[in-house]
Every structure is written in C-alpha cells, then in structure tokens.
Design a protein around this motif. Structure first.
Motif, short mmCIF file in Angstrom:
data_model
loop_
_atom_site.label_atom_id
_atom_site.label_comp_id
_atom_site.label_asym_id
_atom_site.label_seq_id
_atom_site.Cartn_x
_atom_site.Cartn_y
_atom_site.Cartn_z
N GLN A 412 31.36 -29.32 18.14
CA GLN A 412 31.88 -30.46 17.37
C GLN A 412 31.77 -30.22 15.87
OE1 GLN A 412 29.53 -33.67 19.01
NE2 GLN A 412 31.10 -34.23 20.51
N ALA A 413 30.67 -29.57 15.46
CA ALA A 413 30.52 -29.24 14.04
C ALA A 413 31.60 -28.26 13.59
CB ALA A 413 29.13 -28.66 13.78
N ILE A 414 31.96 -27.31 14.47
CA ILE A 414 33.04 -26.37 14.15
C ILE A 414 34.36 -27.12 14.02
CG2 ILE A 414 34.36 -24.40 15.05
CD1 ILE A 414 31.76 -23.47 16.43
N THR A 415 34.57 -28.11 14.88
CA THR A 415 35.79 -28.92 14.77
C THR A 415 35.87 -29.63 13.43
OG1 THR A 415 35.71 -29.29 17.18
CG2 THR A 415 37.11 -30.76 15.87
N ALA A 416 34.75 -30.16 12.96
CA ALA A 416 34.72 -30.84 11.67
C ALA A 416 35.03 -29.86 10.54
CB ALA A 416 33.35 -31.49 11.45
#
Length: 574
Positions: A412-416
C-alpha cells in the motif's frame, strides 16, 4: 515547486530514521536499519553530484550549493560513521552507539541547513511565468514597431507616427524597468545562495579537535583563496595582449579628438555628418564591451535590459528625425530599434529555454529517486513472498497472517508513492507514455495490496508482484537514459541541433516515448499470456468474478495504450 525540495526531503528522512528507536526494538534490527541509512546516505551523496552536474550550465548557483553539500558530507564522513554505528550495535555497545547517533544527527542537521541555504523563494515556475509575460509584451512591441516602420515608409502622417512612437518607447521603457527588477532579484538570490553555501560549508568544517585530526582534509581540498598554478585573475592578460590593448586604447582618444573638433563647432541639433555617424558606431561597441558575458539567468536578463534601453534610444532618435522631416533617417532608426527588440526577445527566449531545462532536470531526478525507492520496496515484498513460500507448513497460522498483512501494508505504501509520482508527471503535462506506465504500476500495486491484505500470497499475487518489479526496472532504466540524454543536450547548448524558442521542450523526446509505449504493449501481452495459461489450466476459472474483473482491467489498459499512441502521433501534448 520550491527549489531542491526533493533533496531536502531526502535529508529530512535520514534525520527521521536516525531518531532514537523504541526501546523494545531488537538490537539486530536496529543495526540493519542503521546500515540501510548508511546506504541511503551514500545514494544521497551520489545524487548531490549527479544533480550538480546537470545544473552546472543552467543554474551554477544551485550546482555550487549541491557540490558544497557533497563536500560537507564527505568531510564529515557521514556514511562511514553510520557504518561504524551499525558495527557498534552488532557488538551490543549501545551507549557508544547512542553517543555516535547524536553526533550523526547533528551533522545531518548541518547538511540540511546548507541545502536550505541554497533554496530561495524564487521558484522555476515563478521565473518562467515572469519571462513568458515579458515575451508577450516584447512581441507586442515588435509588432507595433513593424507597423510604425511600414507607415513611415508609406509616407503616413508624421504627427500620428510620432505620437505612436512615443507610446511604444514608453512601453519599452516600462518593460526594461521590469526586466531590471527581474535581473536584480536573480543576481541577489545567486549571491545570497553562494554566500550561505560558503558559510555553511565553513561551519561544517569547524569540528571539535578530538573528533577529527586537525588539518585532515579530503584529497584535492584547498583553501577558498587558493587557485591552480595556471589560473590567473580575470583581469590579468599576457603582456602582448596588454600592449595591444594599450595601443588600441591609445588610438581611440586620437580618433575622438580628430572627429570631436567638427562636432564641437556644429550646432546642437545637428550631428548627422560623418563624425556623428562614427560616434554612433562607437557607442554600441563601448556598450558591448560592458555587457555581461555570462549565460546565467541574471546575465541574460542584464543583456535584455541593455537591448531594450538601446531600442528606446533608437525610437527617440527616429522621433527626432521625423520632426525634422527626415523620413529615410527616421526609418533607419526604426529598423535599428526593431533589431534591438528582436535581440532582446532572443535573450528572453534563451532564459525560458534554460529554465525549462532546469525544470526537466529536477523532475527527472525526483522521478528517478521515487521509482528507485519503489523498486527497492517492491523487491523487499517479493523477497517476503519467497520467504513465505519456503516456510514449512507447520508454522503458526496467526504469525503467517500477520506477516502477509505486513507485506500488504508495504505494498500500500508503494501504491501511495506511485500516486505521488503520477502527480509529478501530470503536473508537467508534456509526457504521455510515462504517466501511463505509472498508472499501470499503481493499478497492479493496488491489486497486489488488496490480495495480500486478504491473506492471498500465492499464484496470481506473486505474478503481479514479479510484474511490478520488472515494470519498475524498465521505467527506472528509461528515466536514467532520459537523464543522460538531457545532460548531453545541455552540454551541447542551443547549437546542439535543438532550436531555442519553438515551444517548450518535452520531458522526454518522442523516441523515448515510443520505446516506453512498446514496453507497455509488451506488458499487456505478458499479462494476456498469463491469463491464457490460467484459463487453459482450469476452464472453470473463466467464470470466477476476480478473473473476469482482471480481464476487464486488461482490456481497459489496452485501450489506454492505443490512446497514448494516438496522442504521441498527433502531438497532443506539444
């Protein structure tokens, strides 16, 4: 966009990571984090040099700041000290490690202060906006001056021409004053940043006597006043050149004294004879000798102001000639005024070109740093999946679920991060394939995160993560290539085959866009093959809602690739 903000953010992150960790955190994990900070510090130092090289021609002020930051980081031996701290943590010497961390944090703060000192309130976007406004005004002045020249040649009303010429001269004077303010701001910002960079670099060298041996400097470091033996002050010239200058300088007074006698005897309003023409020819030569010769923003703005002032003088001379009914002489002065205006416009266009190059350089560096961070994190997720796959079946299911959920949060952090990268490119608006590549990466990252959070870490999930690693590697290679090409174009300058004025330079050229588009199509093809294998393995899977939804997303992705190809061919972003 504040100048060098991405560099500030990286330095700030290093500070945040260096802050004391929770007491219950295992020492081994602390040592691993310390080594990670050390690697990031070395990458940051390399970024200082790379960005300084990119900005050396278009923005020497910020290049100086970045080189000073690199030198300060090397003199403080930050990366080596961080490695030493990691070794101390491995050995369990927590007290020594804590003391060393405090020292490292203080030196990182000094480095951050140096970078902030090189940042001024004048952003590239603000400068571009001002220069574009100047160009709009000067284009109007050129059009009006051409109209006056045509009317004069056609024998129009002298009083009406004079009135309009007065208005054009007044507007030229206003524009010259505004350009002068722009030049003063640029020169002041450049001088202030250089002084602050020097002060911060000096303060970084002032370390406690016991902390570093006195006089221990990196190889090649010299006091600020030292110069290589071959260097000479700007004003020094070889004896032959000085003699030549004296001879030519001595000839000028003789010429002026000979030509000055008739001028002194002639009436005040005259001076159109041969002696007056010679004086007019000498005036531009004297002005040219005093013109700033640099290619930076302030020097070009100074030359623009001089051209505008010269144009105004020519306009006034044309008005006087019209008052004396000398239309041919008036038209000649109008032509000279027009030439000065066009020269001023060329300088402004060059400033705009340099600002755009600087903007592209910074954006490429920011994108590369963002994608590199995403790739590092995505590889960590893939390693985590491999670790989970290699585990023995008897492991506690609860621990397994927690570990998969942790991988989901990392995804999810990579998506952000992908969303932030998309915002950077969309704001620029000159690229087509790179935003689409980032959109696809974000979609896949969202899908992988959702599956991981649901506890699904096998099969399609791992395939998506593998695709993400490959996609990020391809995008990073494309950005690195674009950076190298941008640096080559900058070294060649405007004479390197690219015109200076016909619209803004795109983030990447069409060839790079087409290569990226080919990569996107290959990515769609790979995903299609993977789904085909799943369908052939078990025909009943075709009815599963998840697979049907994935096929729909793939179809939409293919449509966007087609649209991107159409936009590149039609030049929609140009």
């Amino acid at each position: 966009m504040p100048d060098c903000r991405h560099i500030f953010f990286a330095a700030f992150l290093l500070l945040a990571v260096m802050l004391p960790a929770a007491a219950e955190e295992p020492v081994a994990e602390l040592a691993a984090r310390e080594r990670l900070v050390s690697r990031q510090m070395r990458e940051l130092e390399a970024t200082f040099l790379r960005l300084a090289d990119l900005l050396a021609a278009s923005d020497p002020r910020r290049a100086t700041t970045l080189r000073a930051a690199f030198e300060q980081a090397r003199e403080a031996e930050l990366a080596d000290r961080l490695d030493t701290l990691a070794d101390l943590l491995d050995q369990g010497q927590l007290l020594k490690a804590a003391t060393g961390q405090e020292t490292a944090i203080e030196r990182l703060r000094r480095l951050l202060a140096l970078l902030e000192a090189g940042n001024d309130s004048r952003s590239v976007a603000d400068s571009k906006k001002q220069v574009k406004e100047f160009l709009g005004r000067i284009n109007q002045l050129i059009a009006r001056q051409k109209g006056l020249e045509g009317t004069t040649e056609a024998g129009g009303n002298a009083e009406a021409i004079n009135a309009e010429q007065d208005d054009v001269a007044a507007d030229t004077r206003k524009l010259a004053a505004d350009v002068g303010s722009f030049e003063a701001e640029a020169a002041e910002a450049a001088g202030r940043a250089e002084r602050q960079a020097e002060d911060s670099a000096e303060s970084g060298r002032d370390e406690p006597a016991g902390d570093k041996p006195p006089g221990d400097k990196p190889p090649g470091d010299k006091p600020p006043g030292d110069k290589p033996p071959g260097d000479k002050p700007a004003g020094d010239k070889p004896a032959g050149e000085q003699a030549g200058g004296e001879e030519s300088g001595g000839a000028k007074p003789a010429e002026s004294s000979e030509s000055g006698k008739p001028q002194a005897d002639s009436p005040a309003g005259e001076g159109q004879g041969p002696s007056g023409e010679q004086a007019e020819q000498r005036e531009p030569a004297a002005e040219a000798e005093q013109e700033p010769q640099g290619d930076d923003e302030a020097s070009r703005a100074a030359r623009t102001g001089r051209r505008l002032a010269a144009a105004e003088e020519r306009m006034e001379a044309a008005r006087r000639q019209l008052e004396q009914a000398r239309r041919s002489d008036a038209r000649a002065e109008q032509e000279k005024a027009l030439a000065e205006l066009e020269a001023a416009r060329a300088e402004l266009e060059e400033i705009l070109r340099q600002l755009r190059e600087e903007e592209i350089e910074r954006l490429l560096v920011r994108l590369e740093a963002r994608v590199r961070t995403m790739l590092r994190a995505e590889r960590a997720v893939l390693r985590g999946l491999d670790t989970r796959a290699a585990e023995q079946p008897g492991k506690n299911p609860r621990e397994r679920e927690l570990e998969i959920a942790r991988l989901g949060r990392e995804q999810q952090a990579i998506t952000a991060d992908a969303t932030r990268a998309i915002t950077l490119v969309r704001d620029d608006g000159s690229a087509v394939a790179i935003p689409e590549a980032l959109e696809q990466i974000r979609e896949d990252s969202q899908q992988a995160a959702a599956r991981l959070m649901a506890g699904n870490d096998r099969g399609l999930t791992r395939g998506i993560v593998e695709d993400l690693v490959l996609s990020l590697e391809e995008l990073l290679a494309a950005l690195e290539q674009a950076e190298r090409e941008q640096q080559q174009r900058q070294q060649q300058g405007p004479a390197g085959g690219r015109p200076a004025s016909p619209g803004e330079q795109p983030l990447v050229d069409k060839l790079a866009e087409l290569k990226m588009l080919r990569t996107l199509q290959l990515r769609v093809n790979r995903r299609t093959s993977r789904f085909s294998e799943l369908l052939n393995a078990d025909a009943e899977q075709a009815s599963e809602p998840e697979l049907i939804e994935a096929l729909g997303r793939l179809a939409g992705r293919q449509e966007r690739v087609v649209r991107a190809a159409r936009d590149i061919v039609t030049g929609r972003t140009e």
